[in-house]
Design an enzyme around this catalytic site. Sequence first.
Site, PDB file in Angstrom:
ATOM      1  N   GLU A 144      -1.494 -13.333  12.564  1.00 34.51           N
ATOM      2  CA  GLU A 144      -0.875 -12.201  13.242  1.00 34.51           C
ATOM      3  C   GLU A 144      -0.751 -11.062  12.233  1.00 34.51           C
ATOM      4  O   GLU A 144      -0.598 -11.299  11.038  1.00 34.51           O
ATOM      5  CB  GLU A 144       0.512 -12.583  13.766  1.00 34.51           C
ATOM      6  CG  GLU A 144       0.496 -13.714  14.791  1.00 34.51           C
ATOM      7  CD  GLU A 144      -0.159 -13.317  16.098  1.00 34.51           C
ATOM      8  OE1 GLU A 144      -0.002 -12.149  16.514  1.00 34.51           O
ATOM      9  OE2 GLU A 144      -0.834 -14.172  16.709  1.00 34.51           O
TER      10      GLU A 144
ATOM     11  N   ARG B 231       0.614   5.081  -4.665  1.00 29.08           N
ATOM     12  CA  ARG B 231       0.153   6.355  -5.240  1.00 29.08           C
ATOM     13  C   ARG B 231       0.707   7.532  -4.453  1.00 29.08           C
ATOM     14  O   ARG B 231       1.147   8.531  -5.045  1.00 29.08           O
ATOM     15  CB  ARG B 231      -1.370   6.397  -5.239  1.00 29.08           C
ATOM     16  CG  ARG B 231      -2.023   5.302  -6.055  1.00 29.08           C
ATOM     17  CD  ARG B 231      -3.509   5.219  -5.786  1.00 29.08           C
ATOM     18  NE  ARG B 231      -4.263   6.156  -6.586  1.00 29.08           N
ATOM     19  CZ  ARG B 231      -5.552   6.369  -6.433  1.00 29.08           C
ATOM     20  NH1 ARG B 231      -6.230   5.725  -5.500  1.00 29.08           N
ATOM     21  NH2 ARG B 231      -6.185   7.222  -7.202  1.00 29.08           N
TER      22      ARG B 231
ATOM     23  N   HIS C  57       3.090   2.526  -8.870  1.00 28.30           N
ATOM     24  CA  HIS C  57       2.700   1.127  -9.028  1.00 28.30           C
ATOM     25  C   HIS C  57       3.853   0.297  -9.593  1.00 28.30           C
ATOM     26  O   HIS C  57       4.057  -0.850  -9.184  1.00 28.30           O
ATOM     27  CB  HIS C  57       1.488   1.019  -9.949  1.00 28.30           C
ATOM     28  CG  HIS C  57       0.242   1.624  -9.383  1.00 28.30           C
ATOM     29  ND1 HIS C  57      -0.176   1.384  -8.087  1.00 28.30           N
ATOM     30  CD2 HIS C  57      -0.688   2.474  -9.923  1.00 28.30           C
ATOM     31  CE1 HIS C  57      -1.306   2.043  -7.859  1.00 28.30           C
ATOM     32  NE2 HIS C  57      -1.631   2.703  -8.954  1.00 28.30           N
TER      33      HIS C  57
ATOM     34  N   LEU D 226       8.888 -21.631  -3.694  1.00 24.95           N
ATOM     35  CA  LEU D 226       7.961 -20.677  -3.109  1.00 24.95           C
ATOM     36  C   LEU D 226       6.663 -20.619  -3.913  1.00 24.95           C
ATOM     37  O   LEU D 226       6.686 -20.481  -5.134  1.00 24.95           O
ATOM     38  CB  LEU D 226       8.614 -19.286  -3.071  1.00 24.95           C
ATOM     39  CG  LEU D 226       7.793 -18.162  -2.469  1.00 24.95           C
ATOM     40  CD1 LEU D 226       7.618 -18.368  -0.968  1.00 24.95           C
ATOM     41  CD2 LEU D 226       8.455 -16.808  -2.742  1.00 24.95           C
TER      42      LEU D 226
ATOM     43  N   ASP E 121       0.850  -1.191   0.000  1.00 25.78           N
ATOM     44  CA  ASP E 121       0.000   0.000   0.000  1.00 25.78           C
ATOM     45  C   ASP E 121       0.886   1.242   0.000  1.00 25.78           C
ATOM     46  O   ASP E 121       2.021   1.207   0.486  1.00 25.78           O
ATOM     47  CB  ASP E 121      -0.897  -0.022   1.242  1.00 25.78           C
ATOM     48  CG  ASP E 121      -2.008   1.007   1.178  1.00 25.78           C
ATOM     49  OD1 ASP E 121      -2.429   1.349   0.063  1.00 25.78           O
ATOM     50  OD2 ASP E 121      -2.451   1.471   2.243  1.00 25.78           O
TER      51      ASP E 121
END
Length: 259
Positions: free
Chosen positions: A227, A40, A55, A147, A37
């Site tokens: 968590e 922008r 982005h 992964l 987050d």
Amino acid sequence: MTASNEGRGPLYRLYINRIRRRLTPEAVPRHIAMMIDGNRRWAKQLGYASAAHGHRAGAAKMREFLGWCDDIGVRVVSLYLLSNDNLRKRDSKELEDLVQIIAELAAELSHERDWRVQHVGRADLLPADLARVLADAEERTKGKTGLHVNLAVAYGGRGEIVDAVRSIIAKHQKDGGSLEDLAESLTPEQIGEHLYTGGQPDPDLVIRTSGEQRLSDFLLWQSAHSEFYFVEALGPDLREVDFLRAIRDYTSRDRRYGG
């Protein structure tokens, strides 16, 4: 100077290695969910005219982040890249740029190490080109055992639960069962098996950057006992030391699983 440019000297690396050495394999989260987050805001603070710069920087950081996770033995990472709300609310130019950036990221990850890529979300809501890139990345990596990378694109947690219940009902009806029988036999485990992430461990740790402290409809069911760790840094400024501090904090917690 942004946080991403800080701490590149020998003392920084010494500190990083010190934290790593204190992490035992059994204490490392199996599954980490990441909410990237602040892209922008990062672009705006640096004076870029377009959010696309943020982005793109955020996508580059996610490639780094996956490497950090892989290096300490994390088995599954879920990245929240594009929500259903984003699809409705973002202006058309920003969304067009974001779709292209996500497509590039998915294609690149499908050639990275021995990682397996999986799209979690509604492919039918996406532009055809992006849906195809995600499907190709999933197909190209389906035999890999390293992964496991979930790319949450056109994703919504509430919608995922609805889709899971619909899938259960459809299967039950196909098997000839009644709704009464289903109502009596339905279990949380059964719903979990029909989620987009069915068969995977639930996230042990959910990380969100930029200081925001909310789930934003991400893995609502799966994060019931997770968590949480919130980082002040904006997404592109996330550092490896921030990540390792999150892991160190996680290993120090007494997980009560709702108790």
